[in-house]
Design an enzyme around this catalytic site. Structure first.
Site, PDB file in Angstrom:
ATOM      1  CG  HIS A  94      81.935 141.670  78.518  1.00  0.00           C
ATOM      2  ND1 HIS A  94      82.967 140.997  77.915  1.00  0.00           N
ATOM      3  CD2 HIS A  94      82.418 142.860  78.924  1.00  0.00           C
ATOM      4  CE1 HIS A  94      84.051 141.769  77.963  1.00  0.00           C
ATOM      5  NE2 HIS A  94      83.750 142.897  78.576  1.00  0.00           N
TER       6      HIS A  94
ATOM      7  CE  LYS B  48      86.972 142.693  81.033  1.00  0.00           C
ATOM      8  NZ  LYS B  48      87.619 142.683  79.735  1.00  0.00           N
TER       9      LYS B  48
ATOM     10  CG  ASN C 223      83.692 143.809  83.508  1.00  0.00           C
ATOM     11  OD1 ASN C 223      83.645 143.002  84.440  1.00  0.00           O
ATOM     12  ND2 ASN C 223      83.613 143.443  82.242  1.00  0.00           N
TER      13      ASN C 223
ATOM     14  CD  GLU D  70      86.154 139.512  78.567  1.00  0.00           C
ATOM     15  OE1 GLU D  70      85.712 139.464  79.729  1.00  0.00           O
ATOM     16  OE2 GLU D  70      86.991 140.372  78.197  1.00  0.00           O
TER      17      GLU D  70
ATOM     18  CD  GLU E 134      83.086 146.539  76.873  1.00  0.00           C
ATOM     19  OE1 GLU E 134      83.663 147.179  77.748  1.00  0.00           O
ATOM     20  OE2 GLU E 134      82.955 145.303  76.930  1.00  0.00           O
TER      21      GLU E 134
ATOM     22  CB  SER F 206      92.539 149.525  75.468  1.00  0.00           C
ATOM     23  OG  SER F 206      92.808 148.139  75.303  1.00  0.00           O
TER      24      SER F 206
ATOM     25  N   GLY G 104      91.244 144.640  76.268  1.00  0.00           N
ATOM     26  CA  GLY G 104      92.410 143.998  76.878  1.00  0.00           C
ATOM     27  C   GLY G 104      93.628 143.947  75.967  1.00  0.00           C
TER      28      GLY G 104
HETATM   29  P1  13P Z   1      89.840 146.556  79.091  1.00  0.00           P
HETATM   30  O1  13P Z   1      89.582 147.931  79.653  1.00  0.00           O
HETATM   31  O2  13P Z   1      90.750 145.736  79.952  1.00  0.00           O
HETATM   32  O3  13P Z   1      90.257 146.628  77.661  1.00  0.00           O
HETATM   33  O4  13P Z   1      88.431 145.791  79.129  1.00  0.00           O
HETATM   34  C1  13P Z   1      87.321 146.427  78.652  1.00  0.00           C
HETATM   35  C2  13P Z   1      86.130 145.617  79.005  1.00  0.00           C
HETATM   36  O5  13P Z   1      85.959 144.517  78.523  1.00  0.00           O
HETATM   37  C3  13P Z   1      85.192 146.184  79.980  1.00  0.00           C
HETATM   38  O6  13P Z   1      84.026 145.448  80.047  1.00  0.00           O
END
Ligand code: 13P
Length: 250
Positions: free
Chosen positions: A95, A11, A9, A97, A167, A213, A173
């Site tokens: 997601h 983003k 992803n 976010e 997640e 992560s 992140g």
């Molecule tokens: P990270 O791998 O940067 O922690 O992000 C995970 C994520 O949100 C994948 O959709």
């Protein structure tokens, strides 16, 4: 056996030129050393997707979001039909976010999941708790609620075509990954919940990815958990070598 999947992803990262370079590097690495055990998916910005999908040989291409409505006067939205028509095979739905910054509720996400399926794409439906919810021991209830309101309206036939991603918000992140024991515990809980709603066969065939992560160092241990069927990778998917190493962790 369940499909093993590693999805990157991206983003809101990369210009078109940078993205094209990264995509070409991933393709080149996978052409040299194909992924025989896991399906690789690249999920860039909407606007790169049509171009990448035309060039994709060793990966599938997916989208990070889709509209909850089919078509019409929804300025700025991108429909599932549009995505499918330019080559998207997967769509991330829900997601954290999107849930937190854009106030997407389980009810809206249920409609997005439906749109993805109606347009013959695989939704990757994301669930996961915040640190506060975990610390107050509400995490299992939250996950159950996200499942029941977001995907359990689907028929068994539809649900069979859906992928889930666990997640934990506190791991996204942050560099703090769930331990393999924590991931396994929740993935097993998700599978048990699917079994209660549908049946054992459907629960056993559902791919449940871990995200948060996950990187080239810890992927092998996470993917070795019996109920972890792959990863949804953020930061580490922006480096071709790391992403391909994660794919080869299976
Ligand atoms: P990270 O791998 O940067 O922690 O992000 C995970 C994520 O949100 C994948 O959709």
């Amino acid at each position: 056996m369940r499909s093993k999947i590693v999805a990157g992803n991206w983003k809101m990262n990369k210009s078109y030129q940078e993205g094209l370079q990264l995509f070409s590097e991933i393709e080149t690495l996978l052409a040299k050393q194909p992924s025989s055990n896991a399906k690789a998916i690249v999920i860039p910005s909407f606007i790169f997707m049509a171009d990448f999908a035309k060039q994709a040989k060793n990966v599938a291409v997916g989208a990070q979001n889709c509209a909850s409505e089919q078509s019409g006067a929804y300025t700025g939205e991108v429909s599932a039909l549009m995505l499918k028509s330019v080559g998207a095979e997967y769509v991330i739905v829900g997601h954290s976010e999107r849930r937190s910054y854009y106030a997407e509720t389980n009810a809206v996400l249920a409609k997005k999941t439906e749109q993805a399926l109606q347009n013959s794409m695989t939704p990757i439906f994301c669930i996961g708790e915040t640190l506060e919810q975990r610390n107050s021991n509400k995490h299992l209830d939250i996950i159950k609620q996200q499942l029941s309101e977001g995907v359990f309206h689907l028929s068994a036939e539809q649900f069979k075509k859906t992928v889930l991603a666990y997640e934990p918000v506190w791991a996204i992140g942050t560099g703090v990954t769930a331990t393999s024991a924590q991931a396994q515990e929740i993935h097993a809980f998700i599978r048990k919940t699917i079994k209660e709603k549908y049946n054992e066969e459907i629960a056993e065939s559902c791919s449940i990815l871990y995200g948060g992560s996950c990187n080239a160092q810890n992927a092998k241990e996470l993917f070795a958990c019996p109920d972890v069927d792959g990863g949804l990778i953020g930061g580490a998917s922006l480096k071709a070598e790391d992403f391909v190493k994660i794919i080869h962790s299976f």
